[in-house]
Design a protein around this motif. Structure first.
Motif, mmCIF file in Angstrom:
data_model
loop_
_atom_site.group_PDB
_atom_site.id
_atom_site.type_symbol
_atom_site.label_atom_id
_atom_site.label_comp_id
_atom_site.label_asym_id
_atom_site.label_seq_id
_atom_site.Cartn_x
_atom_site.Cartn_y
_atom_site.Cartn_z
ATOM 1 N N HIS A 1 36.587 78.462 -76.558
ATOM 2 C CA HIS A 1 35.638 78.074 -75.516
ATOM 3 C C HIS A 1 36.404 77.772 -74.232
ATOM 4 C CE1 HIS A 1 32.678 77.671 -78.754
ATOM 5 N NE2 HIS A 1 33.598 76.991 -79.400
ATOM 6 N N LEU A 2 36.037 78.461 -73.160
ATOM 7 C CA LEU A 2 36.689 78.289 -71.860
ATOM 8 C C LEU A 2 35.607 78.213 -70.790
ATOM 9 C CD1 LEU A 2 39.266 78.149 -70.175
ATOM 10 C CD2 LEU A 2 39.269 80.649 -70.084
ATOM 11 N N ASP A 3 35.585 77.093 -70.067
ATOM 12 C CA ASP A 3 34.568 76.856 -69.038
ATOM 13 C C ASP A 3 35.271 76.596 -67.715
ATOM 14 O OD1 ASP A 3 32.457 76.182 -67.468
ATOM 15 O OD2 ASP A 3 31.629 74.647 -68.791
ATOM 16 N N LEU A 4 35.137 77.531 -66.772
ATOM 17 C CA LEU A 4 35.750 77.424 -65.451
ATOM 18 C C LEU A 4 34.707 77.400 -64.347
ATOM 19 C CD1 LEU A 4 38.674 79.998 -65.908
ATOM 20 C CD2 LEU A 4 38.701 77.541 -66.367
ATOM 21 N N ARG A 5 33.475 77.100 -64.676
ATOM 22 C CA ARG A 5 32.416 77.192 -63.672
ATOM 23 C C ARG A 5 32.506 76.086 -62.618
ATOM 24 N NH1 ARG A 5 27.089 76.382 -67.181
ATOM 25 N NH2 ARG A 5 28.425 76.977 -68.896
ATOM 26 N N ARG A 6 33.268 75.021 -62.895
ATOM 27 C CA ARG A 6 33.399 73.948 -61.914
ATOM 28 C C ARG A 6 34.747 73.986 -61.182
ATOM 29 N NH1 ARG A 6 30.152 71.763 -65.916
ATOM 30 N NH2 ARG A 6 28.209 70.880 -65.148
ATOM 31 N N LEU A 7 35.401 75.123 -61.213
ATOM 32 C CA LEU A 7 36.591 75.334 -60.384
ATOM 33 C C LEU A 7 36.177 76.126 -59.149
ATOM 34 C CD1 LEU A 7 39.531 76.247 -62.804
ATOM 35 C CD2 LEU A 7 39.072 74.090 -61.663
ATOM 36 N N PRO A 8 36.361 75.593 -57.950
ATOM 37 C CA PRO A 8 35.894 76.289 -56.743
ATOM 38 C C PRO A 8 36.865 77.345 -56.242
ATOM 39 C CG PRO A 8 36.816 74.184 -56.132
ATOM 40 C CD PRO A 8 36.924 74.271 -57.635
ATOM 41 N N PHE A 9 37.638 77.937 -57.137
ATOM 42 C CA PHE A 9 38.631 78.936 -56.757
ATOM 43 C C PHE A 9 38.124 80.333 -57.109
ATOM 44 C CE2 PHE A 9 41.258 75.235 -58.391
ATOM 45 C CZ PHE A 9 41.260 74.605 -57.161
ATOM 46 N N THR A 10 38.670 81.323 -56.446
ATOM 47 C CA THR A 10 38.271 82.709 -56.690
ATOM 48 C C THR A 10 38.901 83.210 -57.977
ATOM 49 O OG1 THR A 10 38.074 83.107 -54.304
ATOM 50 C CG2 THR A 10 38.272 85.030 -55.741
ATOM 51 N N LEU A 11 38.067 83.551 -58.942
ATOM 52 C CA LEU A 11 38.526 84.097 -60.217
ATOM 53 C C LEU A 11 38.565 85.613 -60.116
ATOM 54 C CD1 LEU A 11 36.328 81.846 -62.544
ATOM 55 C CD2 LEU A 11 38.582 81.366 -61.584
#
Length: 454
Positions: free
Chosen positions: A219-229
């Motif tokens: 499980h990986l959640d990056l939705r609250r990182l304001p960086f460009t993925l």
């Protein structure tokens, strides 16, 4: 002159068993509660010296770990370990109450074991998992037995870590990549203003290293990182984490850099994927067909965000592909989030009748009445949560009343504009499963808090 808040990083880490995640996968209604405004006060952040500080203040009084008392032991007798019990100290009298559940400030007191006796590692791990991060780090420096117990997966099964220091957050991710190959889940959050447009490269490099090392990551959640993925991160996750079950990339970036090709490769490399969060521009018809393949594992959640210019220019997804996906996965729930950057013509392309929308968030700069009426007529069987941010109007009130009459399975509705009393009456009458709502009849100071239904 006001200063911008410092960025604050928070990581939620899961190691060991994932039975809770497998029994309760992430959803738009239960994890995380995105549609309900956060009314809980944030705890005080840890400083960057958390691994070198042994005390933490709570309620004005420090948590004290009394030093162990040297004890003489016969020559040749086995070494025993000082164990620690948790008692509470009365904030008024300063005396220890008789009951373990009395209110007050917790105090750590030493309880010496008999010579030749020590607590098993399993018991120590169960104790350490209830300690804050600083106390865990302090316990790990007592002796080798405590270090082994403090670093086992049971202690770190579900841990929240907050870091106001960017360097400390990167060091933490690097340490996880080098010492915890059994990492199961990771949720990162950054609060504060981003200094530069291309900032965050160091954090994303640490995430890259972690994904290379933690092949058991699910499980990986990056939705609250304001960086460009970008595509490189998605491909790293695809090739480094074959057991991945959920991945959320639908963050609040201004540029969508994850292409449909990398998402398709992710779906092929991770057959167990059950939950996926993307920007609309990252999804394609080929990806929908891959999800609807006969040998695909049950797919449960698809979160789509339409917020950047690439989403507005994305190719439309045909209604036939959505219908086939819904037939293949009857329990699929789709979460749609439409932001002001989406023009009216793009909204009509996104809202297809066959999409099983369970959560809909409308924050459009143009017409909102049309999408609300469309949801009332086509998503009545699946819609469970609705959020509307628009200007108050009689047409919007009428559309909300129609939605209340048709979508009887609604559990949450949040409208951030003043509505007439008949709207509130319609939702309270026709939606028996409603558990929280934000429907204000008069203007109130912000933030508006939801009303919970008993």
């Amino acid at each position: 002159m006001t200063t911008a808040p410092r960025p604050c990083f928070r990581a939620r880490i899961h190691l060991g068993s994932c039975r809770h995640w497998e029994a309760h996968p992430p959803s738009a209604l239960t994890w995380p509660p995105r549609l309900v405004p956060d009314s809980h006060a944030r705890p005080a952040p840890l400083d960057s010296r958390c691994f070198r500080v042994c005390a933490e203040r709570r309620g004005g009084a420090p948590v004290r770990a009394a030093p162990s008392v040297p004890a003489s032991r016969p020559s040749g007798s086995p070494r025993f370990l000082p164990t620690t019990v948790l008692r509470r100290q009365s904030p008024v009298s300063g005396q220890n109450p008789s009951g373990p559940l009395s209110s007050g400030t917790p105090t750590l007191l030493p309880a010496m074991a008999e010579p030749g006796e020590q607590l098993p590692e399993e018991v120590l791990a169960l104790i350490f998992r209830h300690l804050p991060l600083r106390d865990r780090a302090a316990a790990a420096r007592v002796c080798r037995a405590w270090a082994a117990a403090a670093t086992c997966s049971t202690v770190w099964h579900n841990t929240n870590i907050r870091e106001p220091s960017r360097l400390a957050a990167i060091e933490l991710l690097t340490a996880l990549a080098g010492r915890n190959p059994e990492l199961r889940g990771l949720c990162l959050e950054c609060r504060g203003e981003k200094r530069l447009f291309d900032s965050g490269r160091d954090v994303l490099d640490a995430v890259h290293a972690l994904c290379r090392a933690a092949r058991a990551l699910r499980h990986l959640d990056l939705r609250r990182l304001p960086f460009t993925l970008d595509d490189a991160l998605v491909l790293q996750v695809a090739h480094g984490c074959p057991e991945l079950c959920s991945l959320f990339l639908d963050n609040s970036t201004l540029v969508g850099s994850v292409g449909p090709g990398s998402v398709l490769e992710l779906l092929e490399a991770c057959p167990c994927l059950r939950a996926l969060g993307l920007h609309l521009a990252s999804l394609s018809r080929t990806a929908l067909e891959a999800l609807a393949a006969p040998d695909r594992a049950p797919f449960e959640l698809l979160a789509l965000r339409c917020a950047c210019p690439e989403d507005a220019r994305a190719s439309p997804l045909p209604n036939e592909a959505w219908a086939e996906l819904s037939r293949r996965h009857p329990g699929l729930a789709v979460e749609l989030e439409l932001e002001p950057a989406l023009p009216a013509e793009s909204v009509t392309r996104v809202l297809q009748p066959a999409v099983p929308v369970a959560a809909l968030r409308l924050s459009l700069s143009g017409d909102t009445v049309g999408p609300v009426r469309f949801a009332a007529r086509h998503y009545a069987a699946t819609l469970r949560a609705l959020e509307v941010r628009a200007a108050a109007s009689a047409e919007l009130d009428a559309a909300l009343e129609e939605l209340a009459e048709r979508c009887v399975g609604l559990r949450e509705v949040h409208c951030f504009c003043v509505v007439r009393p008949s709207v509130l009456h319609a939702f309270r009458t026709h939606c028996p499963r409603l558990r929280s709502y934000t429907l204000k009849l008069t203007r109130e100071p912000h933030p508006w808090r939801p009303t919970l239904v008993a």
